[in-house]
Design a protein around this motif. Structure first.
Motif, mmCIF file in Angstrom:
data_model
loop_
_atom_site.group_PDB
_atom_site.id
_atom_site.type_symbol
_atom_site.label_atom_id
_atom_site.label_comp_id
_atom_site.label_asym_id
_atom_site.label_seq_id
_atom_site.Cartn_x
_atom_site.Cartn_y
_atom_site.Cartn_z
ATOM 1 N N GLY A 16 19.143 22.347 -27.186
ATOM 2 C CA GLY A 16 18.361 23.374 -26.515
ATOM 3 C C GLY A 16 18.864 23.732 -25.130
ATOM 4 N N LYS A 17 20.019 23.258 -24.744
ATOM 5 C CA LYS A 17 20.492 23.468 -23.368
ATOM 6 C C LYS A 17 20.749 24.948 -23.075
ATOM 7 N N TYR A 18 20.686 25.309 -21.803
ATOM 8 C CA TYR A 18 20.980 26.668 -21.379
ATOM 9 C C TYR A 18 21.461 26.653 -19.936
ATOM 10 N N HIS A 19 22.161 27.695 -19.554
ATOM 11 C CA HIS A 19 22.510 27.915 -18.148
ATOM 12 C C HIS A 19 22.750 29.399 -17.933
ATOM 13 N N ASN A 20 22.480 29.876 -16.729
ATOM 14 C CA ASN A 20 22.719 31.278 -16.421
ATOM 15 C C ASN A 20 22.953 31.458 -14.931
ATOM 16 N N THR A 21 23.663 32.520 -14.595
ATOM 17 C CA THR A 21 24.012 32.853 -13.217
ATOM 18 C C THR A 21 23.701 34.324 -12.970
ATOM 19 N N THR A 22 23.107 34.612 -11.818
ATOM 20 C CA THR A 22 22.787 35.988 -11.446
ATOM 21 C C THR A 22 23.259 36.264 -10.020
ATOM 22 N N VAL A 23 23.853 37.433 -9.806
ATOM 23 C CA VAL A 23 24.246 37.874 -8.471
ATOM 24 C C VAL A 23 23.681 39.274 -8.254
ATOM 25 N N ASN A 24 22.947 39.471 -7.158
ATOM 26 C CA ASN A 24 22.400 40.777 -6.788
ATOM 27 C C ASN A 24 22.963 41.197 -5.433
ATOM 28 N N ILE A 25 23.396 42.460 -5.335
ATOM 29 C CA ILE A 25 23.894 42.996 -4.072
ATOM 30 C C ILE A 25 23.289 44.384 -3.877
ATOM 31 N N GLY A 26 22.761 44.632 -2.687
ATOM 32 C CA GLY A 26 22.209 45.947 -2.387
ATOM 33 C C GLY A 26 22.578 46.382 -0.979
ATOM 34 N N ALA A 27 22.770 47.695 -0.800
ATOM 35 C CA ALA A 27 23.097 48.230 0.517
ATOM 36 C C ALA A 27 22.546 49.633 0.633
ATOM 37 N N SER A 28 22.169 50.008 1.857
ATOM 38 C CA SER A 28 21.654 51.345 2.103
ATOM 39 C C SER A 28 22.097 51.804 3.489
#
Length: 610
Positions: free
Chosen positions: A210-222
């Motif tokens: 049942g193992k899992y892993h995840n990676t998220t990257v968010n970038i915002g500019a104004s």
């Protein structure tokens, strides 16, 4: 003129723009500029980043305990889908910064493959919304929103959690802004062996593989290119792997890998009596299924979307507002070992919304939309909303709409079984909001009714395979209720958020309740704060849930109640250390047959704000 000023404040992409000021101060750029308008007529449940920290395992857990949505999860962290007001998974629209991100192939969102961290608000709107948010917005919509603030200087935060089953969650965010430029970046990494055991009536279930892993990257500019013009960018990258549970030690181990990219550029103009938002977006969804984790992929797909959208908003008079939205999409997909070759679909739409504010206590909104979906005949959609505040303690709202969901790539092109003759599913929605306020209490009662025609189902054929068909009609009705209570006693602060939902979803051919639609669901979140100490408790009750189309009681999921609690201490307003216990009562419960979720488990977390 006061009405107009207040409405421009709400409608503007800048959260703090006031007509009486020559220069905006500490303004906020909001990527989903329609959401402020939606809140004028509809109840919207907002979940803040601090609320997310109560249920940081995944988006499924968060929605299960902090919303009225029923979440079907094939074991913790595995395949997961929503049931909103008794509808199916394909009747909930996931909207990222104003852009519908449901899968081209599945026509729905896989809840556990949508990032949990990195948003400034997670907002939940019940009821039809296809005029604004397109296909699948039938039962409701889940909005993943980001904003960018100006004149805030430098800020940063770090959150880290260690939990049962070798689970680790880490999230970091940094931002900088001055009066013309704003930048924000964040990253999250989650990993878990997820090897929990559940003991029930002498039997033991082990969540093997049942193992899992995840990676998220968010970038915002104004960046403010002029006093009333802003150009902005928001980008999200997600990479995740899920291993699917097996029931025996020597079972065949499988896994699923997914990668998503979402990038959005917006140019916004805001003046005294009009605003225009031009957006261009690119989204990409790729996945691979491995029938054996040690071998190459067995199947998969790549999906790409090019989206162009313009939102023009104009005050004809201080009381009359017109909103015209045009959108064009190119959807592309290519399958692997699914019979789906290179496929493409062009989609266009034009919608017009008229808002009329008779007084500060009475307002109306009417909208119409026409979609142009390549090779599919789509209906004319409409919406009407009204809100009235006749008494100091009572508000009433009425919403009527026609909504739709067009067939997914799998429905059309999967071989064998795809059906090019499918029609879109359509629905008529009617709901009301009765809001009562007295002292520190607020109660909202929302009866609703909807019907869905041309329901798309996969059924067995005489040829030995399953195929997609427009089948039966469904009538859905019920009641949502929500209670909030806030009270301060000196340095003691109490907040209660609770909700109850009654859902009937009847297949008009069999007169039976749809599968995985509980008749009853209730949630409650209680927060207490004194000085530097915060305590929370949250409970969830889920009623009897049928797992077969014939309402077979022996196969149904029994009712259950789950209780979580946590305590945290904050020092110098920057350093927080907390401890949580999930499923305190050690309840054995399932949201999908055969896949129990964890019994009592623990987590320790720390956060730092700079």
């Amino acid at each position: 003129m006061d009405i107009k000023r207040s409405l421009v404040l709400l409608f503007s992409s800048y959260g703090s723009f006031l007509l009486a000021q020559e220069k905006s101060i500490d303004t906020v750029y909001i990527f989903d500029n329609q959401m402020n308008r939606v809140k004028l007529f509809h109840k919207v449940n907002t979940i803040t980043p601090k609320d997310v920290e109560k249920n940081p395992t995944n988006l499924s857990e968060l929605l299960r305990f902090q919303s009225q949505i029923y979440i079907k999860e094939n074991g913790r962290g595995a395949v997961s889908s929503p049931s909103f007001r008794g509808t199916s998974a394909g009747h909930t629209a996931f909207v990222w910064n104003g852009i519908n991100i449901n899968s081209n192939f599945l026509g729905q969102g896989d809840v556990n493959n949508i990032a949990l961290f990195g948003y400034d608000q997670l907002e939940i709107k019940a009821g039809g919304g296809s005029v604004l948010y397109g296909s699948s917005a039938i039962g409701g919509s889940i909005h993943l929103n980001n904003n960018l603030e100006f004149n805030k200087g430098f800020g940063a935060s770090l959150y880290s959690e260690a939990a049962s089953f070798n689970t680790y969650n880490n999230y970091v965010k940094a931002s900088f802004s001055n009066d013309k430029f704003s930048f924000k970046a964040s990253g999250n990494y989650s990993i878990s062996e997820n090897d929990y055991e559940v003991k029930d009536k002498g039997n033991t279930y082990l969540n093997r593989n049942g193992k899992y892993h995840n990676t998220t990257v968010n970038i915002g500019a104004s960046y403010k290119i002029a006093s009333h013009q802003t150009i902005s960018w928001q980008n999200q990258m997600y990479d995740g792997v899920q291993h699917y549970p097996i029931f025996v030690e020597n079972g065949n181990k499988t896994k699923y890998s997914t990668q998503t990219l979402r990038s959005l550029i917006a140019w916004d103009i805001n003046h005294n009596n009009f605003a225009n938002s031009l957006k261009a977006a690119y989204t990409e969804d790729n996945f691979q299924y491995f029938g054996d984790i040690d071998k190459p992929k067995s199947s998969g797909a790549e999906g790409k979307n090019y989206i162009f959208k313009n939102d023009f908003n104009y005050f004809i008079t201080p009381k009359i507002n017109v909103n015209i939205i045009g959108e064009f999409q190119i959807n592309k997909g290519e399958g692997y070992s699914s019979g789906i070759g290179n496929v493409s679909r062009n989609i266009g739409s034009v919608s017009s919304i008229l808002r009329y504010f008779t007084t500060k206590d009475l307002r109306f909104e009417a909208g119409v939309k026409k979609d142009f979906v390549e090779d599919i005949t789509s209906p004319v959609l409409y919406s009407f909303s009204g809100k009235w505040h006749p008494l100091s303690w009572y508000n009433v709202g009425l919403n009527v709409s026609k909504n739709f969901k067009y067939p997914s790539f799998n429905d059309l092109y999967w071989q064998p079984g795809g059906n090019l003759d499918l029609r879109p599913e359509t629905s008529t929605n009617l709901d009301m909001d009765h809001e009562f306020s007295t002292g520190n209490f607020k109660i909202v009662l929302s009866p609703y009714y909807m019907d869905i025609t041309d329901y798309i189902s996969w059924l067995p054929t005489v040829y030995g395979y399953w195929s997609a068909f427009n089948t039966y009609k469904v009538k859905l009705y019920g009641l949502e209720s929500h209670l909030t209570f806030t009270k301060n006693f000196g340095k003691h602060y109490f907040t209660l958020n609770a909700g109850y939902t009654y859902s009937k979803s009847i297949n008009q051919e069999t007169k039976k309740q749809l599968m995985y639609v509980p008749l009853h669901k209730a949630v409650g979140n209680l927060d207490y704060e004194y000085g530097f100490i915060k305590v929370f408790a949250q409970g969830m009750f889920n009623g009897l849930t049928y797992t077969t189309s014939d309402e077979k009681r022996s196969d149904a999921l029994d009712p259950y109640f789950v209780l979580n609690a946590g305590i945290a201490g904050t020092i110098a307003k920057r350093y927080t250390l907390g401890f949580k216990v999930n499923n305190i009562l050690n309840t054995v419960y399932k949201t999908v047959a055969y896949y129990p979720l964890p019994q009592r488990n623990y987590s320790l977390y720390a956060s730092i704000n700079f």
